[in-house]
Scaffold this active site. Structure first.
Site, PDB file in Angstrom:
ATOM      1  N   PRO A   1       0.793  -1.218   0.000  1.00 26.64           N
ATOM      2  CA  PRO A   1       0.000   0.000   0.000  1.00 26.64           C
ATOM      3  C   PRO A   1       0.835   1.281   0.000  1.00 26.64           C
ATOM      4  O   PRO A   1       1.883   1.363   0.639  1.00 26.64           O
ATOM      5  CB  PRO A   1      -0.815  -0.096   1.303  1.00 26.64           C
ATOM      6  CG  PRO A   1      -0.077  -1.067   2.149  1.00 26.64           C
ATOM      7  CD  PRO A   1       0.561  -2.041   1.197  1.00 26.64           C
ATOM      8  N   ASN A   2       0.293   2.251  -0.756  1.00 23.12           N
ATOM      9  CA  ASN A   2       0.842   3.610  -0.864  1.00 23.12           C
ATOM     10  C   ASN A   2       2.121   3.704  -1.692  1.00 23.12           C
ATOM     11  O   ASN A   2       2.602   4.802  -1.955  1.00 23.12           O
ATOM     12  CB  ASN A   2       1.052   4.238   0.527  1.00 23.12           C
ATOM     13  CG  ASN A   2      -0.248   4.351   1.289  1.00 23.12           C
ATOM     14  OD1 ASN A   2      -1.210   4.916   0.776  1.00 23.12           O
ATOM     15  ND2 ASN A   2      -0.320   3.785   2.485  1.00 23.12           N
TER      16      ASN A   2
ATOM     17  N   ARG B   1       4.882  11.096  -2.582  1.00 24.45           N
ATOM     18  CA  ARG B   1       4.620  10.767  -1.182  1.00 24.45           C
ATOM     19  C   ARG B   1       5.876  10.992  -0.326  1.00 24.45           C
ATOM     20  O   ARG B   1       6.886  10.308  -0.515  1.00 24.45           O
ATOM     21  CB  ARG B   1       4.241   9.278  -1.121  1.00 24.45           C
ATOM     22  CG  ARG B   1       4.115   8.730   0.269  1.00 24.45           C
ATOM     23  CD  ARG B   1       4.073   7.206   0.258  1.00 24.45           C
ATOM     24  NE  ARG B   1       3.855   6.706   1.583  1.00 24.45           N
ATOM     25  CZ  ARG B   1       4.149   5.472   1.978  1.00 24.45           C
ATOM     26  NH1 ARG B   1       4.639   4.598   1.110  1.00 24.45           N
ATOM     27  NH2 ARG B   1       3.929   5.108   3.210  1.00 24.45           N
TER      28      ARG B   1
ATOM     29  N   TYR C   1      11.036   8.989   1.167  1.00 22.19           N
ATOM     30  CA  TYR C   1      11.021   7.928   0.150  1.00 22.19           C
ATOM     31  C   TYR C   1      11.701   8.305  -1.159  1.00 22.19           C
ATOM     32  O   TYR C   1      11.812   7.472  -2.062  1.00 22.19           O
ATOM     33  CB  TYR C   1       9.568   7.491  -0.111  1.00 22.19           C
ATOM     34  CG  TYR C   1       8.896   6.911   1.119  1.00 22.19           C
ATOM     35  CD1 TYR C   1       9.373   5.733   1.704  1.00 22.19           C
ATOM     36  CD2 TYR C   1       7.816   7.540   1.717  1.00 22.19           C
ATOM     37  CE1 TYR C   1       8.787   5.213   2.842  1.00 22.19           C
ATOM     38  CE2 TYR C   1       7.214   7.022   2.857  1.00 22.19           C
ATOM     39  CZ  TYR C   1       7.704   5.857   3.409  1.00 22.19           C
ATOM     40  OH  TYR C   1       7.122   5.338   4.539  1.00 22.19           O
TER      41      TYR C   1
ATOM     42  N   ASN D   1       8.194  -5.550  -0.882  1.00 21.17           N
ATOM     43  CA  ASN D   1       8.049  -4.370  -0.033  1.00 21.17           C
ATOM     44  C   ASN D   1       6.570  -4.300   0.321  1.00 21.17           C
ATOM     45  O   ASN D   1       5.753  -3.809  -0.473  1.00 21.17           O
ATOM     46  CB  ASN D   1       8.501  -3.087  -0.744  1.00 21.17           C
ATOM     47  CG  ASN D   1       8.416  -1.880   0.179  1.00 21.17           C
ATOM     48  OD1 ASN D   1       7.847  -1.950   1.273  1.00 21.17           O
ATOM     49  ND2 ASN D   1       8.977  -0.761  -0.253  1.00 21.17           N
TER      50      ASN D   1
ATOM     51  N   ALA E   1       3.120  -0.760   4.787  1.00 17.84           N
ATOM     52  CA  ALA E   1       2.667  -0.800   6.183  1.00 17.84           C
ATOM     53  C   ALA E   1       2.185  -2.181   6.610  1.00 17.84           C
ATOM     54  O   ALA E   1       2.203  -2.500   7.810  1.00 17.84           O
ATOM     55  CB  ALA E   1       1.568   0.234   6.395  1.00 17.84           C
TER      56      ALA E   1
ATOM     57  N   ASP F   1       1.981 -15.692   6.919  1.00 19.84           N
ATOM     58  CA  ASP F   1       1.576 -17.082   6.668  1.00 19.84           C
ATOM     59  C   ASP F   1       1.728 -17.465   5.200  1.00 19.84           C
ATOM     60  O   ASP F   1       2.115 -18.598   4.886  1.00 19.84           O
ATOM     61  CB  ASP F   1       0.111 -17.290   7.089  1.00 19.84           C
ATOM     62  CG  ASP F   1      -0.055 -17.420   8.596  1.00 19.84           C
ATOM     63  OD1 ASP F   1       0.965 -17.567   9.308  1.00 19.84           O
ATOM     64  OD2 ASP F   1      -1.217 -17.381   9.067  1.00 19.84           O
TER      65      ASP F   1
ATOM     66  N   GLU G   1      12.911  -9.264   1.833  1.00 23.75           N
ATOM     67  CA  GLU G   1      12.154  -8.097   2.298  1.00 23.75           C
ATOM     68  C   GLU G   1      12.934  -6.819   1.970  1.00 23.75           C
ATOM     69  O   GLU G   1      14.134  -6.746   2.229  1.00 23.75           O
ATOM     70  CB  GLU G   1      11.951  -8.211   3.813  1.00 23.75           C
ATOM     71  CG  GLU G   1      11.234  -7.025   4.423  1.00 23.75           C
ATOM     72  CD  GLU G   1      11.042  -7.167   5.935  1.00 23.75           C
ATOM     73  OE1 GLU G   1      11.484  -8.196   6.516  1.00 23.75           O
ATOM     74  OE2 GLU G   1      10.471  -6.256   6.545  1.00 23.75           O
TER      75      GLU G   1
ATOM     76  N   HIS H   1      12.740  -2.400   2.069  1.00 28.13           N
ATOM     77  CA  HIS H   1      12.112  -1.119   2.405  1.00 28.13           C
ATOM     78  C   HIS H   1      13.003   0.000   1.900  1.00 28.13           C
ATOM     79  O   HIS H   1      14.228  -0.066   2.053  1.00 28.13           O
ATOM     80  CB  HIS H   1      11.914  -0.968   3.915  1.00 28.13           C
ATOM     81  CG  HIS H   1      11.059  -2.047   4.483  1.00 28.13           C
ATOM     82  ND1 HIS H   1       9.694  -2.061   4.325  1.00 28.13           N
ATOM     83  CD2 HIS H   1      11.384  -3.178   5.146  1.00 28.13           C
ATOM     84  CE1 HIS H   1       9.208  -3.158   4.889  1.00 28.13           C
ATOM     85  NE2 HIS H   1      10.217  -3.854   5.396  1.00 28.13           N
ATOM     86  N   LEU H   2      12.371   1.011   1.351  1.00 30.41           N
ATOM     87  CA  LEU H   2      13.127   2.166   0.872  1.00 30.41           C
ATOM     88  C   LEU H   2      13.790   2.885   2.039  1.00 30.41           C
ATOM     89  O   LEU H   2      14.960   3.274   1.972  1.00 30.41           O
ATOM     90  CB  LEU H   2      12.180   3.122   0.148  1.00 30.41           C
ATOM     91  CG  LEU H   2      11.546   2.541  -1.127  1.00 30.41           C
ATOM     92  CD1 LEU H   2      10.226   3.222  -1.411  1.00 30.41           C
ATOM     93  CD2 LEU H   2      12.488   2.682  -2.293  1.00 30.41           C
TER      94      LEU H   2
ATOM     95  N   ARG I   1      13.046   4.796  12.394  1.00 26.76           N
ATOM     96  CA  ARG I   1      11.791   5.555  12.375  1.00 26.76           C
ATOM     97  C   ARG I   1      10.944   5.206  13.611  1.00 26.76           C
ATOM     98  O   ARG I   1      11.464   4.760  14.620  1.00 26.76           O
ATOM     99  CB  ARG I   1      11.069   5.273  11.052  1.00 26.76           C
ATOM    100  CG  ARG I   1      11.927   5.683   9.829  1.00 26.76           C
ATOM    101  CD  ARG I   1      11.193   5.460   8.525  1.00 26.76           C
ATOM    102  NE  ARG I   1       9.991   6.275   8.449  1.00 26.76           N
ATOM    103  CZ  ARG I   1       9.017   6.083   7.544  1.00 26.76           C
ATOM    104  NH1 ARG I   1       9.139   5.110   6.646  1.00 26.76           N
ATOM    105  NH2 ARG I   1       7.957   6.856   7.535  1.00 26.76           N
TER     106      ARG I   1
ATOM    107  N   ARG J   1       7.285   0.798  13.409  1.00 25.39           N
ATOM    108  CA  ARG J   1       7.892   0.267  12.180  1.00 25.39           C
ATOM    109  C   ARG J   1       9.066  -0.673  12.474  1.00 25.39           C
ATOM    110  O   ARG J   1       9.661  -1.243  11.566  1.00 25.39           O
ATOM    111  CB  ARG J   1       8.382   1.413  11.286  1.00 25.39           C
ATOM    112  CG  ARG J   1       7.281   2.288  10.763  1.00 25.39           C
ATOM    113  CD  ARG J   1       7.810   3.326   9.773  1.00 25.39           C
ATOM    114  NE  ARG J   1       6.958   4.479   9.754  1.00 25.39           N
ATOM    115  CZ  ARG J   1       5.841   4.616   9.013  1.00 25.39           C
ATOM    116  NH1 ARG J   1       5.475   3.645   8.197  1.00 25.39           N
ATOM    117  NH2 ARG J   1       5.100   5.698   9.071  1.00 25.39           N
TER     118      ARG J   1
HETATM  119  C1  DQA Z   1       8.148   1.180   3.638  1.00 24.58           C
HETATM  120  C2  DQA Z   1       8.240   1.390   5.162  1.00 24.58           C
HETATM  121  C3  DQA Z   1       6.897   1.162   5.825  1.00 24.58           C
HETATM  122  O1  DQA Z   1       6.998   1.377   7.220  1.00 24.58           O
HETATM  123  C4  DQA Z   1       5.856   2.117   5.266  1.00 24.58           C
HETATM  124  O2  DQA Z   1       4.595   1.846   5.835  1.00 24.58           O
HETATM  125  C5  DQA Z   1       5.810   2.096   3.786  1.00 24.58           C
HETATM  126  C6  DQA Z   1       7.059   2.041   3.040  1.00 24.58           C
HETATM  127  C7  DQA Z   1       9.461   1.549   2.942  1.00 24.58           C
HETATM  128  O3  DQA Z   1       9.633   1.149   1.790  1.00 24.58           O
HETATM  129  O4  DQA Z   1      10.301   2.252   3.513  1.00 24.58           O
HETATM  130  O5  DQA Z   1       4.736   2.212   3.184  1.00 24.58           O
HETATM  131  O6  DQA Z   1       7.882  -0.177   3.385  1.00 24.58           O
END
Ligand code: DQA
Length: 144
Positions: free
Chosen positions: A10-11, A18, A23, A74, A77, A87, A99, A101-102, A108, A112
């Site tokens: 998401p997002n 954003r 990011y 990624n 959230a 699962d 996994e 994350h940017l 943070r 998180r």
């Molecule tokens: C994220 C980090 C997460 O905490 C956040 O909710 C995101 C982006 C990152 O790529 O840094 O949406 O996954």
């Protein structure tokens, strides 16, 4: 050619506009393009997707279990909350999931710092912006 699924939660569709201070300014389409170039050099095909819906991510992880040699994830959230994604990753083992994350999630907010993905991932890369996706592809290519 082996295919790697690159799944975004998401997002992440809003990348570029954003919170650019966190990011960066690159769009998700730009990240996809960089991933495809890097994957081609590594001899991998990429299937790059994004959804704001937890169930879609679960469906795609299950699909990766049948079709992909590995997954870069990624989960946005949902990383911090989703037992369903945890699962789903367990259920496709031994297909490796990296996994990504940017941002550096450990630098943070406390909420998180917890990842439901990390205990079932082969590894985690965070804090390097879009480069993290390329590092994850390289890690998968070395492993496959
Ligand atoms: C994220 C980090 C997460 O905490 C956040 O909710 C995101 C982006 C990152 O790529 O840094 O949406 O996954």
């Amino acid at each position: 050619m082996k295919t790697v699924f690159i799944l975004n939660g998401p997002n992440l569709n809003a990348l570029g506009k954003r919170e650019p201070g966190i990011y960066g300014g690159k769009t998700l389409a730009g990240v996809e393009e960089e991933c495809k170039t890097a994957a081609a050099e590594l001899g991998l095909a990429v299937d790059f997707r994004q959804s704001n819906h937890e169930g879609a991510l679960v469906d795609w992880i299950q699909e990766a279990g049948d079709k992909a040699a590995g997954v870069v994830l990624n989960a946005g959230a949902y990383t911090h909350t989703s037992i369903a994604i945890h699962d789903a990753i367990r259920a496709i083992q031994p297909v490796p999931v990296v996994e990504v994350h940017l941002s550096n999630i450990h630098a943070r907010e406390a909420f998180r710092h917890v990842s439901m993905v990390a205990p079932v991932a082969v590894g985690m890369i965070c804090g390097f912006g879009p480069l993290g996706y390329i590092l994850a592809l390289r890690a998968l290519a070395a492993r496959l």
